[in-house]
Design an enzyme around this catalytic site. Structure first.
Site, PDB file in Angstrom:
ATOM      1  N   GLU A  80       8.358  -2.719  16.488  1.00 46.11           N
ATOM      2  CA  GLU A  80       8.361  -1.701  17.549  1.00 46.11           C
ATOM      3  C   GLU A  80       9.633  -1.803  18.373  1.00 46.11           C
ATOM      4  O   GLU A  80      10.030  -2.902  18.750  1.00 46.11           O
ATOM      5  CB  GLU A  80       7.186  -1.877  18.525  1.00 46.11           C
ATOM      6  CG  GLU A  80       5.852  -1.445  18.027  1.00 46.11           C
ATOM      7  CD  GLU A  80       4.760  -1.687  19.040  1.00 46.11           C
ATOM      8  OE1 GLU A  80       5.026  -1.623  20.249  1.00 46.11           O
ATOM      9  OE2 GLU A  80       3.634  -1.985  18.601  1.00 46.11           O
ATOM     10  N   GLU A  99       0.525  -7.939  18.965  1.00 41.55           N
ATOM     11  CA  GLU A  99       0.710  -8.390  20.342  1.00 41.55           C
ATOM     12  C   GLU A  99      -0.507  -9.122  20.918  1.00 41.55           C
ATOM     13  O   GLU A  99      -1.127  -8.665  21.897  1.00 41.55           O
ATOM     14  CB  GLU A  99       1.081  -7.207  21.235  1.00 41.55           C
ATOM     15  CG  GLU A  99       2.363  -6.567  20.831  1.00 41.55           C
ATOM     16  CD  GLU A  99       2.871  -5.586  21.850  1.00 41.55           C
ATOM     17  OE1 GLU A  99       2.205  -5.346  22.873  1.00 41.55           O
ATOM     18  OE2 GLU A  99       3.953  -5.053  21.634  1.00 41.55           O
TER      19      GLU A  99
HETATM   20  C1  GCO Z   1       2.741  -2.341  22.866  1.00 43.84           C
HETATM   21  C2  GCO Z   1       1.911  -1.643  21.946  1.00 43.84           C
HETATM   22  C3  GCO Z   1       2.126  -0.162  21.867  1.00 43.84           C
HETATM   23  C4  GCO Z   1       2.670   0.487  23.128  1.00 43.84           C
HETATM   24  C5  GCO Z   1       4.187   0.477  23.145  1.00 43.84           C
HETATM   25  C6  GCO Z   1       4.731   1.086  24.427  1.00 43.84           C
HETATM   26  O1  GCO Z   1       3.748  -2.897  22.424  1.00 43.84           O
HETATM   27  O2  GCO Z   1       2.357  -2.399  24.033  1.00 43.84           O
HETATM   28  O3  GCO Z   1       2.080  -2.175  20.634  1.00 43.84           O
HETATM   29  O4  GCO Z   1       0.821   0.254  21.612  1.00 43.84           O
HETATM   30  O5  GCO Z   1       2.250   1.822  23.205  1.00 43.84           O
HETATM   31  O6  GCO Z   1       4.658  -0.823  23.082  1.00 43.84           O
HETATM   32  O7  GCO Z   1       4.241   0.361  25.516  1.00 43.84           O
END
Ligand code: GCO
Length: 474
Positions: A381, A187
């Site tokens: 994710e 990200e």
């Molecule tokens: C993100 C990060 C994670 C977060 C998850 C929930 O996508 O922000 O990769 O570390 O914890 O997404 O917000």
């Protein structure tokens, strides 16, 4: 079924939610059903075995930065519970596990001497995973830049991009014979914009122009690392990057709203996607952001667009925008001329206040396939925070998360039916963990963590996911 109702006991749920697997099928053999975490969010042991501080160790002690002043000093203490946690993954029938490596644990100064004890932890983790038949997916950077590099300019200077490539090579030379899946950056939009424009993530700066420079250097670091990894990893290694995407929807048909959708899509999705897959920044990006272009050197974009084996997709929700007349722009962060609609009548929301919108996952996957043609896609994710309650027994009833997983997995199935080259799905997250500025107030885990004792309790969603995976073809 309304999922905003009172959480019910999972035994009263329809079979498809209570652990059955009558989900639409169509998942290919070898599909990587897994879960994801990141180093700073779960490991703890921040001053142990030679680990040096990161920019997050510095940021969390800033007054007001983190919910109730909480830190990742202990987190879920995964550093001391690693074997137990891998056993939990096996109990959940995970076929894959995405974790990040803490750069300051491996190279405390960011460059130079390797901290053998730090690297040895990740070697043990990989070997323990493999012994359980669980595929390791390594994220090289999940936001924890060594503070020593920050002191030398951090992501604001090009040298850090080179330092990242060197760090990537160190890790690849040690683990490359056992790790097949490599994610360079997690990200970069969050690292850049939350860290340097909005100041709500480390290092807590408030300057959009800096955010664009940082974004460029992170992209460059990705390209340099990809080339380095390609040169040292065995044939067949899969190298990619994880980007967070929000499909953008129009709240009405007004011309200013349709223009707002374009602006929001450029700002939220195409900023990093286009350099990676088209070797160019979107033409309107810098005017939408109201900044000058970053310092791009001659062959930077060619390096950034070094071919990848897969694109990682972090998906949580959609954006719904409404155009506003420029003069009265209640500007949403970073993009004048539109407002993001936060609450939609009749919609369901997670504990983060994010709209539950499974269709958006299908939409983003099919769009990426149609418009950018990555060799493969991997959901790196997807998950949700809900107000989970543990009453001291061996279970935590989280039927809302079961429903969330079921509806998003159904979206995967629909995307696969449209020939999307999807290879896997990582639930965020394996464990409840440190949710950045929210501290421990938000629980995303398939496994509940009682932080006072570090006891792990598998939630109903973890049981459901385990039975779902067991029913899939290997
Ligand atoms: C993100 C990060 C994670 C977060 C998850 C929930 O996508 O922000 O990769 O570390 O914890 O997404 O917000």
């Amino acid at each position: 079924m309304s999922i905003t109702g009172r959480p019910q006991d999972h035994r009263s749920l329809p079979a498809s939610l209570a652990g059955g697997s009558d989900l639409a099928g169509g998942f290919p053999p070898g599909f990587l059903w897994g879960a994801a975490t990141s180093a700073y969010q779960i490991e703890g042991a921040v001053r142990e075995d030679g680990r040096a501080p990161s920019i997050w160790d510095r940021f969390v002690i800033r007054p007001g930065a983190i919910f109730q002043g909480q830190t990742g000093d202990v987190a879920a203490d995964h550093y001391h519970h690693m074997e137990e946690d891998v056993a939990l993954m096996a109990r959940l029938n995970l076929r894959a596990y995405r974790f990040s490596i803490a750069w300051p644990r491996v190279l405390p100064q960011g460059t130079g001497p390797v901290n053998e004890r730090g690297l040895a932890f990740y070697e043990r983790l990989v070997d323990t995973l493999l012994a359980r038949g669980i595929e390791p997916l390594v994220t090289l950077y999940h936001w924890d830049l060594p503070a020593a590099l920050e002191d030398r300019g951090g992501w604001l200077v090009r040298d850090t991009a080179q330092a990242f490539a060197e760090y990537a090579e160190v890790v690849a030379r040690r683990l490359g014979d056992r790790v097949r899946w490599w994610i360079t950056q997690n990200e970069p939009w969050c690292s850049s914009y939350l860290g340097y424009a909005l100041g709500i993530h480390a290092p807590g700066m408030h300057d959009k122009q800096l955010a664009v420079t940082v974004g460029h250097h992170i992209l460059l670091s990705h390209g340099l690392a990809t080339q380095r990894l390609r040169s040292v990893l065995p044939h067949g290694a899969q190298i990619g990057i994880a980007l967070d995407f929000y499909p953008v929807y129009a709240a009405d048909e007004r011309p200013e709203t349709l223009q707002a959708v374009e602006q929001a899509d450029t700002f939220r999705n195409r900023w990093f996607l286009d350099p990676l897959f088209r070797a160019e920044y979107p033409t309107s990006l810098f005017s939408v952001l109201g900044v000058a272009p970053p310092p791009v050197h001659a062959d930077d974009l060619a390096v950034i667009a070094t071919p990848l084996d897969f694109l990682g997709v972090n998906y949580y929700s959609r954006m719904l925008v409404r155009g506003v007349i420029a003069s009265s722009a209640a500007s949403s962060p970073g993009s004048p001329g539109y407002e993001v609609i936060e609450r939609i009548p009749g919609a369901a929301y997670t504990d983060m206040g994010w709209e539950i919108f499974p269709e958006g996952l299908e939409v983003i996957l099919t769009r990426l396939h149609r418009e950018y043609r990555p060799k493969a896609l991997l959901v790196t994710e997807n998950g949700a925070a809900f107000e989970d309650h543990w009453h001291g027994g061996d279970s935590v009833h989280d039927w809302q998360r079961i429903h969330y997983l079921q509806t998003h997995i159904e979206a995967l199935s629909r995307a696969l039916a449209q020939q999307v080259p999807l290879k896997g799905y990582m639930v965020w997250s394996l464990l409840d963990n440190f949710e950045w500025a929210f501290g421990y107030s938000k629980r995303f885990g398939l496994v509940y963590v009682d932080y006072s004792t570090q006891r792990r309790i598998v939630k109903d969603s973890g049981r459901w996911y385990a039975s779902f995976i067991a029913a899939q073809r290997r």
